[in-house]
Write an enzyme that holds these catalytic residues in place. Structure first.
Site, PDB file in Angstrom:
ATOM      1  N   TYR A 142       0.833  -1.204   0.000  1.00  0.00           N
ATOM      2  CA  TYR A 142       0.000   0.000   0.000  1.00  0.00           C
ATOM      3  C   TYR A 142       0.868   1.254   0.000  1.00  0.00           C
ATOM      4  O   TYR A 142       1.908   1.307   0.664  1.00  0.00           O
ATOM      5  CB  TYR A 142      -0.865   0.052   1.262  1.00  0.00           C
ATOM      6  CG  TYR A 142      -2.062  -0.858   1.255  1.00  0.00           C
ATOM      7  CD1 TYR A 142      -3.250  -0.466   0.652  1.00  0.00           C
ATOM      8  CD2 TYR A 142      -2.019  -2.098   1.874  1.00  0.00           C
ATOM      9  CE1 TYR A 142      -4.364  -1.289   0.670  1.00  0.00           C
ATOM     10  CE2 TYR A 142      -3.133  -2.929   1.892  1.00  0.00           C
ATOM     11  CZ  TYR A 142      -4.296  -2.515   1.293  1.00  0.00           C
ATOM     12  OH  TYR A 142      -5.393  -3.332   1.310  1.00  0.00           O
ATOM     13  N   TYR A 169      -1.048 -10.080   0.508  1.00  0.00           N
ATOM     14  CA  TYR A 169       0.050  -9.651   1.385  1.00  0.00           C
ATOM     15  C   TYR A 169      -0.118 -10.230   2.779  1.00  0.00           C
ATOM     16  O   TYR A 169      -1.225 -10.561   3.200  1.00  0.00           O
ATOM     17  CB  TYR A 169       0.155  -8.123   1.432  1.00  0.00           C
ATOM     18  CG  TYR A 169      -1.077  -7.433   1.959  1.00  0.00           C
ATOM     19  CD1 TYR A 169      -1.301  -7.264   3.319  1.00  0.00           C
ATOM     20  CD2 TYR A 169      -2.045  -6.939   1.073  1.00  0.00           C
ATOM     21  CE1 TYR A 169      -2.444  -6.644   3.790  1.00  0.00           C
ATOM     22  CE2 TYR A 169      -3.185  -6.316   1.545  1.00  0.00           C
ATOM     23  CZ  TYR A 169      -3.367  -6.169   2.899  1.00  0.00           C
ATOM     24  OH  TYR A 169      -4.503  -5.559   3.363  1.00  0.00           O
ATOM     25  N   ARG A 200      -3.723 -11.783   3.534  1.00  0.00           N
ATOM     26  CA  ARG A 200      -4.962 -11.275   2.964  1.00  0.00           C
ATOM     27  C   ARG A 200      -5.059 -11.708   1.509  1.00  0.00           C
ATOM     28  O   ARG A 200      -4.123 -11.518   0.743  1.00  0.00           O
ATOM     29  CB  ARG A 200      -4.998  -9.727   2.988  1.00  0.00           C
ATOM     30  CG  ARG A 200      -5.085  -9.039   4.326  1.00  0.00           C
ATOM     31  CD  ARG A 200      -6.228  -9.409   5.227  1.00  0.00           C
ATOM     32  NE  ARG A 200      -7.519  -9.722   4.628  1.00  0.00           N
ATOM     33  CZ  ARG A 200      -8.449  -8.859   4.231  1.00  0.00           C
ATOM     34  NH1 ARG A 200      -8.236  -7.580   4.328  1.00  0.00           N
ATOM     35  NH2 ARG A 200      -9.603  -9.279   3.745  1.00  0.00           N
ATOM     36  N   HIS A 206      -7.672  -8.025  -2.663  1.00  0.00           N
ATOM     37  CA  HIS A 206      -8.963  -7.380  -2.386  1.00  0.00           C
ATOM     38  C   HIS A 206      -8.907  -5.909  -2.717  1.00  0.00           C
ATOM     39  O   HIS A 206      -7.835  -5.290  -2.735  1.00  0.00           O
ATOM     40  CB  HIS A 206      -9.366  -7.574  -0.913  1.00  0.00           C
ATOM     41  CG  HIS A 206      -8.426  -6.949   0.057  1.00  0.00           C
ATOM     42  ND1 HIS A 206      -7.273  -7.560   0.478  1.00  0.00           N
ATOM     43  CD2 HIS A 206      -8.450  -5.741   0.680  1.00  0.00           C
ATOM     44  CE1 HIS A 206      -6.634  -6.773   1.318  1.00  0.00           C
ATOM     45  NE2 HIS A 206      -7.320  -5.654   1.467  1.00  0.00           N
ATOM     46  N   HIS A 224     -10.889  -2.394  -1.424  1.00  0.00           N
ATOM     47  CA  HIS A 224     -11.819  -1.811  -0.450  1.00  0.00           C
ATOM     48  C   HIS A 224     -12.823  -0.924  -1.186  1.00  0.00           C
ATOM     49  O   HIS A 224     -12.446  -0.155  -2.073  1.00  0.00           O
ATOM     50  CB  HIS A 224     -11.067  -0.960   0.572  1.00  0.00           C
ATOM     51  CG  HIS A 224     -10.093  -1.733   1.405  1.00  0.00           C
ATOM     52  ND1 HIS A 224     -10.410  -2.230   2.641  1.00  0.00           N
ATOM     53  CD2 HIS A 224      -8.814  -2.098   1.179  1.00  0.00           C
ATOM     54  CE1 HIS A 224      -9.359  -2.860   3.150  1.00  0.00           C
ATOM     55  NE2 HIS A 224      -8.372  -2.799   2.280  1.00  0.00           N
TER      56      HIS A 224
END
Lengths: 205, 241
Positions: free
Chosen positions: B107, B146, B156, B159, B161
């Site tokens: 991120y 990740y 995770r 995905h 959000h």
């Protein structure tokens, strides 16, 4: 069995630790949008008293929740929401909605707005001035709704139909912000405790 | 004549509970008392209104909205679908915001320290408005999986959000899109906070070959459902009760 043809709501998932990327990228550390949304709640033309609201959100251990993001929703000083069904007109530039981020080091947050007026509730009963708050963060599986009332509205608060709905009178105080004056600015302090002693009242709206 | 009234109450079985110990962070961040259920009034049936003036022309294109030297690395995808309510009516002109990791699972956030590199050409956020039919689309790269600190070896699944407003503050929703066939889905403690397998399925975007652009971009379809609204058949109880 024949089922009625309603759809079912999409389930919630946590906003996670990096919610700022999507909703407040400047806080995540980069500039990408011409304008971030939710920075100016009242706009320049709003009538009423200019106020500042500050606070902190605490978890069940009493520690500040440093990565929380809050959204605010409120009426203008005449009790109207900026929406087609909001009860009446609002000033040009008044949105009544804001996004509030924390200081990542301390968890402290604050926002500037105008003090809302009383709003019409159900059955014509007036609701005391209040700001609706919605909290999301890592570890919060579905956004938490609460309300912030004002401690200098004791009479209106005593008659407020939502505060009176809270059976435990000692819990109502968790929704009242405390007024002070800082160099001529009216500041309301509002602590939110997600869990533990003096847990804030949250609403299923 | 039918008069619009409150939004349908939420079905708690459709959502994760606040306290879900498999997702450890929820333990100290979940209220212990029951929520107070409110009959809705003006504040709950209204919410912020957004317009195209709030958005920039590239806000919905994550491949182009942060480009510095070229396009970002990764599998080029389109995510598209409709925002509907529980009455199966489209939710028009509503703001949809997304954010995600880059193709390596990193991120762009000052708090993300994962060793996969930042992509200089990828910001990782976008936003758009649904059209009059509730339709929306984004272009982006598929995010990577990740690791995260929960149990020592939790990952995770890929995905994206999603943040949605609908027409009222009571419809406000944040959720996550997962990708059909990802083997990490059944292993993810955050997804497993949801008890209902049908609800998990509703968070899984489906490969949509017909919407894919040959030699360019794979498409995934993701429809979103927000709370529906009651129509009062006899009287406006919102005022009357």
């Amino acid at each position: 069995m024949t089922r009625l043809e309603y759809l079912q709501e999409t389930p919630s998932q946590t906003a996670g630790p990096y919610v700022h990327i999507g909703l407040a990228p400047g806080a995540a550390g980069f500039e990408i949008y011409d304008q971030e949304l939710g920075r100016d709640i009242a706009g320049p033309n709003a009538k009423g008293e200019r106020i500042r609201v500050e606070g902190c959100v605490y978890d069940g251990t009493g520690s500040p929740v440093k990565d929380v993001l809050l959204e605010t929703w409120q009426a203008n000083s005449e009790g109207h929401y900026a929406h087609p069904e909001g009860g009446g007109p609002v000033e040009e530039g008044f949105r009544g909605w804001g996004r509030v981020i924390t200081d990542f080091a301390t968890g402290e947050w604050g926002f500037d707005t105008i003090k809302p007026g009383p709003t019409k509730g159900r059955n014509g009963r007036m609701q005391a001035p209040h700001i609706m708050l919605w909290l999301v963060a890592r570890g919060i599986n579905i956004g938490l709704n609460t309300r912030m009332y004002f401690d200098d509205e004791a009479e209106a608060n005593a008659a407020d139909p939502v505060l009176n709905l809270i059976e435990w009178e000692n819990r109502r105080a968790t929704l009242i912000a405390l007024k002070s004056d800082r160099d001529g600015t009216t500041v309301y302090r509002f602590e939110i405790r997600i869990q533990g002693e003096h847990e804030t009242v949250f609403f299923d709206i | 004549m039918k008069t619009p009234a409150e939004y349908y109450q939420r079905n708690p079985d459709r959502h994760p509970p606040a306290y879900a110990p498999g997702y450890k962070t929820s333990v100290a961040r979940s209220p212990r008392y029951a929520m107070i259920s409110l009959n809705q009034s003006a504040g709950e049936i209204t919410g912020p209104v957004f317009g195209h003036n709030d958005l920039g022309p590239l806000d919905h294109d994550l491949i182009k909205n942060y480009t510095q030297t070229g396009d970002p690395v990764g599998e080029r995808i389109i995510v598209h679908g409709r925002v509907l309510d529980e009455n199966a009516r489209p939710v028009p002109n509503t703001l949809v915001e997304v954010w995600q990791a880059n193709a390596g699972g990193r991120y762009r956030h000052k708090k993300d320290m994962y060793l996969a590199p930042i992509d200089p050409n990828f910001g990782g956020c976008g936003r758009t408005m649904t059209d009059e039919n509730g339709y929306y689309f984004f272009r982006t790269v598929k995010p990577g999986a990740y690791p995260w600190r929960n149990m020592v070896n939790n990952w995770r699944p890929a995905h994206i959000h999603f943040s949605l407003f609908g027409s009222s503050f009571s419809q406000r929703l944040i959720t996550q899109l997962y990708f059909e066939g990802d083997p990490l889905i059944p292993l993810c403690p955050i997804i497993q906070t949801i008890g209902d397998p049908d609800a998990v399925e509703a968070l899984t975007a489906k490969l949509d070959m017909n919407a894919s652009i040959p030699l360019d971009c794979i498409a995934y379809r993701f429809d979103i459902v927000l709370r529906g609204r009651r129509s009062t058949l006899f009287e406006n109880r919102l005022e009357g009760n």
